[in-house]
Design a protein around this motif. Structure first.
Motif, PDB file in Angstrom:
ATOM      1  N   UNK A 233       0.862  -1.180   0.000  1.00  0.00           N
ATOM      2  CA  UNK A 233       0.000   0.000   0.000  1.00  0.00           C
ATOM      3  C   UNK A 233       0.900   1.232   0.000  1.00  0.00           C
ATOM      4  N   UNK A 234       0.305   2.396  -0.199  1.00  0.00           N
ATOM      5  CA  UNK A 234       1.012   3.663   0.007  1.00  0.00           C
ATOM      6  C   UNK A 234       2.257   3.848  -0.820  1.00  0.00           C
ATOM      7  N   UNK A 235       2.298   3.270  -2.016  1.00  0.00           N
ATOM      8  CA  UNK A 235       3.454   3.471  -2.882  1.00  0.00           C
ATOM      9  C   UNK A 235       4.645   2.618  -2.520  1.00  0.00           C
ATOM     10  N   UNK A 236       4.397   1.414  -1.954  1.00  0.00           N
ATOM     11  CA  UNK A 236       5.514   0.502  -1.715  1.00  0.00           C
ATOM     12  C   UNK A 236       5.698   0.022  -0.297  1.00  0.00           C
ATOM     13  N   UNK A 237       4.760   0.337   0.603  1.00  0.00           N
ATOM     14  CA  UNK A 237       4.825  -0.228   1.953  1.00  0.00           C
ATOM     15  C   UNK A 237       4.403  -1.690   1.862  1.00  0.00           C
ATOM     16  N   UNK A 238       5.338  -2.605   2.044  1.00  0.00           N
ATOM     17  CA  UNK A 238       5.092  -4.036   1.834  1.00  0.00           C
ATOM     18  C   UNK A 238       4.494  -4.647   3.099  1.00  0.00           C
ATOM     19  N   UNK A 239       3.255  -4.286   3.375  1.00  0.00           N
ATOM     20  CA  UNK A 239       2.657  -4.687   4.647  1.00  0.00           C
ATOM     21  C   UNK A 239       2.482  -6.201   4.740  1.00  0.00           C
ATOM     22  N   UNK A 240       2.140  -6.845   3.627  1.00  0.00           N
ATOM     23  CA  UNK A 240       1.969  -8.309   3.628  1.00  0.00           C
ATOM     24  C   UNK A 240       2.735  -8.860   2.423  1.00  0.00           C
ATOM     25  N   UNK A 241       4.043  -9.046   2.536  1.00  0.00           N
ATOM     26  CA  UNK A 241       4.853  -9.431   1.386  1.00  0.00           C
ATOM     27  C   UNK A 241       4.405 -10.724   0.718  1.00  0.00           C
ATOM     28  N   UNK A 242       3.810 -11.645   1.478  1.00  0.00           N
ATOM     29  CA  UNK A 242       3.431 -12.946   0.927  1.00  0.00           C
ATOM     30  C   UNK A 242       2.002 -12.975   0.392  1.00  0.00           C
ATOM     31  N   UNK A 243       1.331 -11.836   0.364  1.00  0.00           N
ATOM     32  CA  UNK A 243      -0.068 -11.807  -0.079  1.00  0.00           C
ATOM     33  C   UNK A 243      -0.191 -12.237  -1.529  1.00  0.00           C
ATOM     34  N   UNK A 244      -1.280 -12.954  -1.818  1.00  0.00           N
ATOM     35  CA  UNK A 244      -1.606 -13.339  -3.183  1.00  0.00           C
ATOM     36  C   UNK A 244      -2.970 -12.772  -3.524  1.00  0.00           C
ATOM     37  N   UNK A 245      -3.144 -12.367  -4.762  1.00  0.00           N
ATOM     38  CA  UNK A 245      -4.429 -11.812  -5.192  1.00  0.00           C
ATOM     39  C   UNK A 245      -5.214 -12.818  -6.019  1.00  0.00           C
ATOM     40  N   UNK A 246      -4.896 -14.120  -5.831  1.00  0.00           N
ATOM     41  CA  UNK A 246      -5.626 -15.146  -6.571  1.00  0.00           C
ATOM     42  C   UNK A 246      -5.898 -16.377  -5.710  1.00  0.00           C
ATOM     43  N   UNK A 247      -5.909 -16.197  -4.383  1.00  0.00           N
ATOM     44  CA  UNK A 247      -6.107 -17.336  -3.484  1.00  0.00           C
ATOM     45  C   UNK A 247      -7.483 -17.343  -2.829  1.00  0.00           C
TER      46      UNK A 247
END
Length: 323
Positions: A233-247
């Protein structure tokens, strides 16, 4: 405003929706550069631009409905806020039987969806090339979409994350200054400093359905709360590096109460992902969550949604994405 039609009928048409204010006013030029690449495969590419978002979305709806099955894709040329608006139109049309893929040419401030998908920013030719290469792939990529439902009956879809903590408060203050005439990235830094002075612990009331489908209610104090579909979020804050958008799941990310000094020390680690595993940080995969807290306004994809409470869930594989 649209590009003029070609003399010979094309095989199909790409529609490029442009936020004219994105990229410091360069979005329209970037859209035309991307359109030239998209035409190299024999299709047409039409640039859609309007003076405000409502007029642009009306133009997009009209164009996609009129094109029917000949629409190759809707390409959002701008930032995450424009992608959010484009998703709303695509899901609306899908309910009417019109399925159109999404493409992204990132030139906004955050570009977090593009970052998650690996789409290069500030390079419209490269982004358009990615779209062309994904048109006929054997296994089309589908994108989960977050869905936020408010007590007043509104439903808003989002691509990256819903924020309901310190970062949302910074956005809210910066937007308030914009209405008063403030501008430029410096206002966000000032907003961060002001919110640090006003820093307060938030008391959240949560109703969670976890990844296994188990429901629970709990109360939790914290500084940050995000319900994330993608990794940053916010232009590169990797809050959840392992997140997937297809699970078919979302990530509930929270940070426990911290003092100003510890919060400032935590922030740099959010850019690298090194915060994962630290004691104040908690991440959990969920199917849905209802979030309530007093005096908090929710944001998603950098856009203001409205005051809590909100119920957030996921629409699995909601749209095909050309990335």
């Amino acid at each position: 405003m649209t590009d003029g039609p070609r003399t010979q009928p094309p095989a199909g048409t790409f529609f490029l929706a442009v936020n004219p204010r994105a990229g410091r006013g360069e979005a329209v030029a970037q859209a035309h550069r991307a359109a030239e690449v998209l035409r190299t495969g024999g299709d047409d590419a039409v640039v859609l631009c309007a003076p405000d978002l409502a007029a642009l979305l009306a133009l997009v709806r009209e164009s996609l409905r009129a094109s029917g099955r000949s629409a190759r894709a809707l390409v959002a040329v701008g930032g995450d806020g424009l992608v959010q608006a484009a998703l709303g139109v695509l899901l609306e049309l899908a309910e009417q039987g019109v399925a159109v893929p999404l493409g992204v040419v990132p030139c906004g401030t955050g570009n977090d969806l593009a970052r998650h998908l690996g789409v290069p920013a500030r390079d419209p030719e490269a982004a358009a090339g990615r779209i062309l290469r994904r048109l006929d792939e054997a296994a089309p990529r589908r994108l989960d979409v977050g869905r936020a439902r408010f007590s007043d009956g509104r439903t808003v879809h989002f691509a990256t994350a819903l924020c309901a903590g310190f970062d949302a408060a910074v956005n809210e203050r910066a937007n308030r200054w914009r209405r008063l005439g403030g501008h430029g990235p410096g206002k966000y830094l000032v907003a961060v400093l002001v919110e640090l002075v006003r820093l307060r612990t938030l008391h959240y009331r949560l109703e969670v359905v976890d990844a296994a489908g188990r429901a629970r209610a709990e109360e939790r104090d914290g500084m940050l709360l995000n319900v994330a579909n993608t990794s940053s979020i916010g232009g590169g804050l990797r809050i959840v590096p392992a997140a997937r958008a297809d699970d078919g799941l979302l990530e509930l990310f929270t940070v426990a109460p911290l003092g100003r000094a510890r919060l400032l020390r935590l922030f740099p680690t959010l850019f690298t992902g090194r915060h994962v595993g630290l004691e104040p940080v908690r991440t959990e995969r969920v199917r849905s969550v209802r979030v309530d807290a007093a005096g908090v306004t929710a944001y998603a994809d950098g856009e203001r949604l409205g005051p809590l409470p909100v119920r957030v869930d996921v629409v699995p594989a909601a749209v095909r994405v050309l990335a």
